[in-house]
Design a protein around this motif. Structure first.
Motif, PDB file in Angstrom:
ATOM      1  N   GLY A   1     -16.556   5.132  -3.004  1.00 39.31           N
ATOM      2  CA  GLY A   1     -16.279   4.159  -1.955  1.00 39.31           C
ATOM      3  C   GLY A   1     -16.626   4.739  -0.601  1.00 39.31           C
ATOM      4  N   ALA A   2     -17.043   3.854   0.308  1.00 41.46           N
ATOM      5  CA  ALA A   2     -17.383   4.281   1.666  1.00 41.46           C
ATOM      6  C   ALA A   2     -17.192   3.103   2.597  1.00 41.46           C
ATOM      7  CB  ALA A   2     -18.819   4.809   1.733  1.00 41.46           C
ATOM      8  N   GLY A   3     -17.104   3.384   3.870  1.00 41.55           N
ATOM      9  CA  GLY A   3     -16.923   2.328   4.851  1.00 41.55           C
ATOM     10  C   GLY A   3     -16.898   2.913   6.244  1.00 41.55           C
ATOM     11  N   GLU A   4     -16.620   2.043   7.214  1.00 38.14           N
ATOM     12  CA  GLU A   4     -16.503   2.461   8.606  1.00 38.14           C
ATOM     13  C   GLU A   4     -15.184   1.952   9.160  1.00 38.14           C
ATOM     14  OE1 GLU A   4     -19.664   2.136  11.365  1.00 38.14           O
ATOM     15  OE2 GLU A   4     -21.232   2.213   9.837  1.00 38.14           O
ATOM     16  N   ALA A   5     -14.531   2.782   9.968  1.00 43.08           N
ATOM     17  CA  ALA A   5     -13.261   2.439  10.615  1.00 43.08           C
ATOM     18  C   ALA A   5     -13.355   2.872  12.072  1.00 43.08           C
ATOM     19  CB  ALA A   5     -12.084   3.123   9.916  1.00 43.08           C
ATOM     20  N   VAL A   6     -13.230   1.902  12.971  1.00 41.85           N
ATOM     21  CA  VAL A   6     -13.378   2.177  14.402  1.00 41.85           C
ATOM     22  C   VAL A   6     -12.019   2.571  14.963  1.00 41.85           C
ATOM     23  CG1 VAL A   6     -14.177   1.278  16.608  1.00 41.85           C
ATOM     24  CG2 VAL A   6     -15.221   0.469  14.475  1.00 41.85           C
ATOM     25  N   ASN A   7     -11.857   3.853  15.264  1.00 45.41           N
ATOM     26  CA  ASN A   7     -10.582   4.338  15.795  1.00 45.41           C
ATOM     27  C   ASN A   7     -10.319   3.733  17.169  1.00 45.41           C
ATOM     28  OD1 ASN A   7      -8.224   5.765  16.001  1.00 45.41           O
ATOM     29  ND2 ASN A   7      -9.204   7.695  16.575  1.00 45.41           N
TER      30      ASN A   7
ATOM     31  N   HIS B   1      -8.084   1.163   1.368  1.00 46.48           N
ATOM     32  CA  HIS B   1      -9.266   1.378   0.533  1.00 46.48           C
ATOM     33  C   HIS B   1      -9.019   2.504  -0.471  1.00 46.48           C
ATOM     34  CE1 HIS B   1     -13.958   1.746   0.438  1.00 46.48           C
ATOM     35  NE2 HIS B   1     -13.445   1.274  -0.685  1.00 46.48           N
ATOM     36  N   LEU B   2      -8.431   3.589   0.002  1.00 46.46           N
ATOM     37  CA  LEU B   2      -8.129   4.714  -0.880  1.00 46.46           C
ATOM     38  C   LEU B   2      -7.147   4.312  -1.964  1.00 46.46           C
ATOM     39  CD1 LEU B   2      -8.390   7.755  -1.502  1.00 46.46           C
ATOM     40  CD2 LEU B   2      -6.524   8.153   0.108  1.00 46.46           C
ATOM     41  N   ASN B   3      -6.110   3.562  -1.610  1.00 47.70           N
ATOM     42  CA  ASN B   3      -5.128   3.110  -2.587  1.00 47.70           C
ATOM     43  C   ASN B   3      -5.778   2.223  -3.650  1.00 47.70           C
ATOM     44  OD1 ASN B   3      -2.264   2.560  -3.487  1.00 47.70           O
ATOM     45  ND2 ASN B   3      -2.873   0.491  -2.916  1.00 47.70           N
ATOM     46  N   HIS B   4      -6.681   1.325  -3.215  1.00 55.76           N
ATOM     47  CA  HIS B   4      -7.369   0.446  -4.168  1.00 55.76           C
ATOM     48  C   HIS B   4      -8.219   1.244  -5.142  1.00 55.76           C
ATOM     49  CE1 HIS B   4      -9.473  -3.044  -5.731  1.00 55.76           C
ATOM     50  NE2 HIS B   4     -10.632  -2.509  -5.372  1.00 55.76           N
ATOM     51  N   LEU B   5      -8.935   2.255  -4.646  1.00 57.13           N
ATOM     52  CA  LEU B   5      -9.809   3.038  -5.516  1.00 57.13           C
ATOM     53  C   LEU B   5      -8.999   3.923  -6.468  1.00 57.13           C
ATOM     54  CD1 LEU B   5     -12.623   4.053  -3.005  1.00 57.13           C
ATOM     55  CD2 LEU B   5     -12.713   2.336  -4.813  1.00 57.13           C
ATOM     56  N   ILE B   6      -7.893   4.481  -5.989  1.00 55.03           N
ATOM     57  CA  ILE B   6      -7.052   5.291  -6.875  1.00 55.03           C
ATOM     58  C   ILE B   6      -6.510   4.443  -8.013  1.00 55.03           C
ATOM     59  CG2 ILE B   6      -4.871   6.545  -6.984  1.00 55.03           C
ATOM     60  CD1 ILE B   6      -5.409   7.653  -4.257  1.00 55.03           C
ATOM     61  N   THR B   7      -6.058   3.230  -7.702  1.00 55.77           N
ATOM     62  CA  THR B   7      -5.537   2.345  -8.748  1.00 55.77           C
ATOM     63  C   THR B   7      -6.641   1.937  -9.718  1.00 55.77           C
ATOM     64  OG1 THR B   7      -3.913   1.513  -7.155  1.00 55.77           O
ATOM     65  CG2 THR B   7      -4.264   0.223  -9.152  1.00 55.77           C
ATOM     66  N   THR B   8      -7.841   1.647  -9.189  1.00 55.09           N
ATOM     67  CA  THR B   8      -8.950   1.214 -10.042  1.00 55.09           C
ATOM     68  C   THR B   8      -9.405   2.330 -10.989  1.00 55.09           C
ATOM     69  OG1 THR B   8      -9.678  -0.274  -8.276  1.00 55.09           O
ATOM     70  CG2 THR B   8     -11.254   0.201 -10.029  1.00 55.09           C
ATOM     71  N   HIS B   9      -9.423   3.561 -10.514  1.00 49.70           N
ATOM     72  CA  HIS B   9      -9.911   4.697 -11.317  1.00 49.70           C
ATOM     73  C   HIS B   9      -8.755   5.547 -11.840  1.00 49.70           C
ATOM     74  CE1 HIS B   9     -13.350   3.593  -8.739  1.00 49.70           C
ATOM     75  NE2 HIS B   9     -14.107   4.000  -9.739  1.00 49.70           N
TER      76      HIS B   9
ATOM     77  N   ALA C   1       0.816  -1.222   0.000  1.00 50.73           N
ATOM     78  CA  ALA C   1       0.000   0.000   0.000  1.00 50.73           C
ATOM     79  C   ALA C   1       0.845   1.266   0.000  1.00 50.73           C
ATOM     80  CB  ALA C   1      -0.940   0.005   1.206  1.00 50.73           C
ATOM     81  N   GLY C   2       2.162   1.125   0.083  1.00 51.04           N
ATOM     82  CA  GLY C   2       3.037   2.288   0.087  1.00 51.04           C
ATOM     83  C   GLY C   2       3.137   2.989   1.423  1.00 51.04           C
ATOM     84  N   LEU C   3       2.670   2.328   2.499  1.00 51.37           N
ATOM     85  CA  LEU C   3       2.701   2.958   3.816  1.00 51.37           C
ATOM     86  C   LEU C   3       4.089   2.930   4.425  1.00 51.37           C
ATOM     87  CD1 LEU C   3      -0.619   1.464   5.234  1.00 51.37           C
ATOM     88  CD2 LEU C   3      -0.273   3.541   3.905  1.00 51.37           C
ATOM     89  N   ILE C   4       4.891   1.953   4.042  1.00 49.74           N
ATOM     90  CA  ILE C   4       6.254   1.836   4.550  1.00 49.74           C
ATOM     91  C   ILE C   4       7.183   1.578   3.380  1.00 49.74           C
ATOM     92  CG2 ILE C   4       5.605   1.033   6.856  1.00 49.74           C
ATOM     93  CD1 ILE C   4       6.155  -1.795   5.948  1.00 49.74           C
ATOM     94  N   ALA C   5       8.467   1.891   3.574  1.00 49.88           N
ATOM     95  CA  ALA C   5       9.469   1.642   2.546  1.00 49.88           C
ATOM     96  C   ALA C   5      10.019   0.225   2.694  1.00 49.88           C
ATOM     97  CB  ALA C   5      10.600   2.672   2.652  1.00 49.88           C
TER      98      ALA C   5
ATOM     99  N   ASP D   1      -4.888  -1.493  11.611  1.00 47.61           N
ATOM    100  CA  ASP D   1      -5.586  -0.479  12.388  1.00 47.61           C
ATOM    101  C   ASP D   1      -6.527   0.322  11.495  1.00 47.61           C
ATOM    102  OD1 ASP D   1      -3.938   1.140  10.918  1.00 47.61           O
ATOM    103  OD2 ASP D   1      -2.627   1.673  12.578  1.00 47.61           O
ATOM    104  N   ALA D   2      -7.267   1.253  12.106  1.00 46.29           N
ATOM    105  CA  ALA D   2      -8.290   2.004  11.369  1.00 46.29           C
ATOM    106  C   ALA D   2      -7.670   2.849  10.263  1.00 46.29           C
ATOM    107  CB  ALA D   2      -9.084   2.885  12.341  1.00 46.29           C
ATOM    108  N   GLY D   3      -6.526   3.480  10.542  1.00 46.18           N
ATOM    109  CA  GLY D   3      -5.881   4.290   9.515  1.00 46.18           C
ATOM    110  C   GLY D   3      -5.459   3.477   8.317  1.00 46.18           C
ATOM    111  N   THR D   4      -4.949   2.268   8.563  1.00 48.39           N
ATOM    112  CA  THR D   4      -4.537   1.400   7.462  1.00 48.39           C
ATOM    113  C   THR D   4      -5.732   0.950   6.634  1.00 48.39           C
ATOM    114  OG1 THR D   4      -2.675   0.627   8.801  1.00 48.39           O
ATOM    115  CG2 THR D   4      -3.276  -0.700   6.895  1.00 48.39           C
ATOM    116  N   VAL D   5      -6.885   0.720   7.275  1.00 45.58           N
ATOM    117  CA  VAL D   5      -8.092   0.334   6.537  1.00 45.58           C
ATOM    118  C   VAL D   5      -8.463   1.420   5.535  1.00 45.58           C
ATOM    119  CG1 VAL D   5     -10.567  -0.094   6.777  1.00 45.58           C
ATOM    120  CG2 VAL D   5      -8.956  -1.145   8.375  1.00 45.58           C
ATOM    121  N   ILE D   6      -8.487   2.672   5.984  1.00 49.32           N
ATOM    122  CA  ILE D   6      -8.860   3.779   5.088  1.00 49.32           C
ATOM    123  C   ILE D   6      -7.812   3.949   3.995  1.00 49.32           C
ATOM    124  CG2 ILE D   6      -9.359   6.240   4.992  1.00 49.32           C
ATOM    125  CD1 ILE D   6     -10.272   6.101   7.890  1.00 49.32           C
ATOM    126  N   ALA D   7      -6.521   3.883   4.375  1.00 49.62           N
ATOM    127  CA  ALA D   7      -5.454   4.075   3.392  1.00 49.62           C
ATOM    128  C   ALA D   7      -5.482   2.980   2.331  1.00 49.62           C
ATOM    129  CB  ALA D   7      -4.100   4.107   4.102  1.00 49.62           C
TER     130      ALA D   7
END
Length: 697
Positions: free
Chosen positions: A428-434, A491-499, A169-173, A483-489
């Motif tokens: 895209g939409a979803g829920e992430a429990v912080n 999902h966002l990465n998947h949608l950016i690649t798809t579109h 997902a590009g979150l770490i090197a 974690d919740a931040g990784t779930v959103i990130a």
């Protein structure tokens, strides 16, 4: 003067490298060579000092891997105690008839301190200390290490998958991923080593009892037979020496065992043991007041030690008062720090202007109020950094820089909900429990978890939101835990690649050309606008991105377009020519690291029907007869399902004239299907046909 030079074989050895071999040789020498009483005193004192150092180090260790050498220290300290036992036994049996100080002042002092003139009491107390060490401390630490080793090994696949997910997902090197993988392996090896090393301490406790008994019995025999001592003198000298020798070895052993229990029983956090005890055990004033009341009530019962109980109750009540006062001061300071809301008069309404028309964000992320800490730098939010990593990774892999992601809070959303919009439209939409973790079931888990069941918003896998305390258990059961931040990130990465094709606008294409013009200005100038308009180039690039083809190799794309633009200006035909030129990269993207391409192909009869339909009605989906279209769709779905069950990527190989038609037609029903033409395959690749589409029609 000539400087003193060391021999060549000594020049590459430093003091640290010699420490461990010298210690091992020293321990072996103590078992063989006789040592005077003074030297024994020095080594016994050194043994006690090492034990105290190990205990204090374990107390100030934040996580177990900070004291990774502990299993080796456990083994070496055990061997040191056994070597001292052998050396002291030799001195006790040979010089014990001379008096209680025959084996040194340390053994004599410990013997007098424990026995106190009563040999029976001394022996009983020594046995009790040994049993405590053997059955309570060492056995408990060994059990914890055994369970910890098992859970660490079981959790390794889940942790590795989480690391790979963050990397993809590009979150770490890559360097950070390599460090985390090493840390996971080291943690499993540490608990495994602790499980084995704890057996040495248990054996040391048994050996301590046996050595003490042997010293007493052997001393009586040597004293009475060889040195003509009477029984009372022999029992006095040799019991004092044996008990002192055993005690001076068992006390460091008990300290080391306690340190082992502290290391393996603690939960990793950012605080040492002292910080955790003070911060968690004495953090609630209510607990302190209730305890003070109970202890004070016990103190007024007749027959109880009133002074001790009442004094302790007063101390607890005072401590509770101080804790509550400190908490109230912290709350007051936090409230004063917030700016007071000032009532302002409502401004007069102004006439509408063109400034009221706000541009639509290309990419937008809206979050509920409970997710605001994830995107707020002042609250330690990491999602902004992760989104930057996603854009950087996307640019490196796909070939252009995506538009920035505009983040805002939306009170109309649920508190833990988020919404991802593309040009103002939700994609895209979803829920992430912080504060909780999403345990994703990849299909190979060993059990279920308590929590709120849901699905992974990015890929639709079954998942469950669990508390942070269940994270390690979920990983050990095979779940991928994020974690919740990784779930959103993610999902966002998947949608950016798809579109990706929709994100490549006219402005992005111009910026891409401006970037390329720095390295190949003449090539870019000759293509746009001399041979092709910018809109046609944008359409070709969008066609490639729609089918998942990366556009990093812009040199090949521009050269191919410059060559073909003189023959046609049609974007579809130009796309087909560019795909042929990029064939090697396309195949490598689909089949990485293999020369054999497992593909599906069309049955010859179905292929002829499709060619006739295309020649009759043109290269349009509407030209396909409904019955033929249904047959093609259903049989392609069945063949693709078989490919996926075999662990293969579903790829359909067709003649070049049919590729664009079938790709557009099958994309809606089978978005994961890749359609390649014969012209796009490199000559060095081997083709293996796994199934025929339309073979049974």
């Amino acid at each position: 003067m000539n400087s003193l030079k060391l021999p060549l074989w000594m020049s590459g050895i430093n003091g640290r490298a010699l420490a461990a071999p010298l210690l091992i040789v020293l321990m072996l020498a103590m078992m063989i060579l006789p040592l005077p009483a003074f030297v024994l005193d020095v080594f016994f004192s050194f043994n006690i000092a090492i034990a105290v150092i190990v205990l204090l180090t374990s107390l100030y260790t934040v996580k177990p891997l900070d004291f990774m050498v502990f299993p080796t220290v456990l083994l070496v300290s055990t061997m040191l105690r056994l070597s001292l036992n052998v050396a002291s036994t030799r001195v006790v049996l040979t010089e014990g008839h001379t008096g209680p100080d025959a084996a040194g002042k340390v053994i004599e002092a410990f013997g007098h301190f424990l026995i106190g003139g009563n040999y029976a009491v001394g022996i009983v107390v020594f046995i009790i200390l040994t049993i405590i060490n053997f059955t309570v401390v060492t056995k408990g630490a060994g059990r914890i290490a055994e369970v910890g080793a098992r859970f660490a090994l079981d959790a390794m696949p889940g942790k590795q998958m989480a690391i790979d997910a963050d990397l993809n997902a590009g979150l770490i090197a890559e360097q950070e991923a390599r460090r985390r993988r090493t840390e996971v392996a080291q943690e499993a090896e540490f608990y495994g080593a602790m499980d084995g090393a704890s057996k040495y301490v248990r054996g040391d406790a048994v050996a301590g009892i046996m050595v003490t008994v042997i010293n007493i019995v052997g001393g009586l025999i040597v004293g009475m037979v060889q040195h003509d001592l009477d029984f009372s003198s022999a029992i006095k000298n040799y019991t004092l020496l044996a008990i002192g020798d055993g005690l001076v070895a068992q006390i460091p052993s008990l300290i080391i065992s306690t340190a082992a229990g502290v290391v393996v029983s603690r939960v990793a956090s950012e605080q040492d043991i002292s910080g955790q005890l003070i911060g968690q055990l004495f953090a609630k004033p209510q607990v302190m007041f209730i305890t003070a009341g109970i202890i004070g009530g016990m103190g007024i019962i007749p027959g109880m030690p009133h002074i001790a109980f009442v004094l302790l109750a007063a101390l607890l009540a005072g401590a509770g008062y101080l804790v509550r006062k400190k908490a109230e001061q912290g709350s007051t300071a936090a409230a004063d720090a917030q700016p007071e809301a000032q009532a302002t008069a409502a401004p007069e309404l102004e006439e509408a202007t063109w400034q009221d028309i706000l541009p639509v964000d290309t990419l937008g992320l809206e979050v509920g109020y409970r997710l605001i800490p994830l995107v707020d730098k002042t609250q330690g939010g990491e999602l902004l950094r992760r989104i930057k990593g996603i854009r950087k990774k996307f640019a490196q892999e796909v070939g252009f820089l995506s538009p920035p992601v505009h983040i805002r809070d939306n009170l109309e959303l649920k508190p833990s909900a988020y919404r991802i919009a593309l040009k103002g439209v939700e994609v895209g939409a979803g829920e992430a429990v912080n504060g909780q973790y999403l345990a994703i079931n990849p299909g190979m888990v060993s059990g279920s978890l308590p929590g709120v069941e849901t699905t992974d918003p990015a890929f639709g896998l079954p998942a469950v939101w669990v508390d942070a305390s269940l994270r390690e258990q979920a990983q050990s059961m095979g779940y991928t835990v994020v974690d919740a931040g990784t779930v959103i990130a993610t999902h966002l990465n998947h949608l950016i690649t798809t579109h990706a094709a929709e994100l490549l606008g006219r402005q992005e294409v111009q910026q891409l050309l401006d970037h390329l013009a720095k390295e190949m200005p003449k090539m870019v100038e000759d293509l746009v606008p001399k041979l092709l308009p910018l809109s046609t180039l944008q359409k070709v690039l969008q066609n490639l991105l729609t089918e998942g083809v990366h556009i990093r190799d812009m040199r090949t794309i521009i050269e191919t377009l410059a060559e073909q633009a003189m023959h046609t200006q049609d974007a579809s035909e130009l796309t087909a020519q560019v795909r042929v030129a990029l064939g090697r990269a396309i195949v490598q993207q689909i089949f990485p690291g293999t020369n054999e391409l497992s593909v599906m192909t069309l049955d010859s009869r179905l292929e002829r029907l499709l060619m006739q339909a295309m020649n009759t009605g043109g290269a349009e989906v509407a030209a396909l007869e409904p019955g033929l279209a249904d047959t093609l769709t259903s049989q392609t779905e069945n063949a693709a399902r078989q490919q996926e069950q075999m662990g293969l990527t579903p790829v359909l190989l067709v003649p070049a004239p049919l590729r664009a038609l079938l790709s557009r037609f099958l994309r809606r029903a089978l978005p994961q299907l890749k359609v390649l033409s014969h012209a796009e395959l490199p000559e060095t690749k081997t083709i293996r046909v796994t199934s025929l589409v339309g073979g049974q029609s």
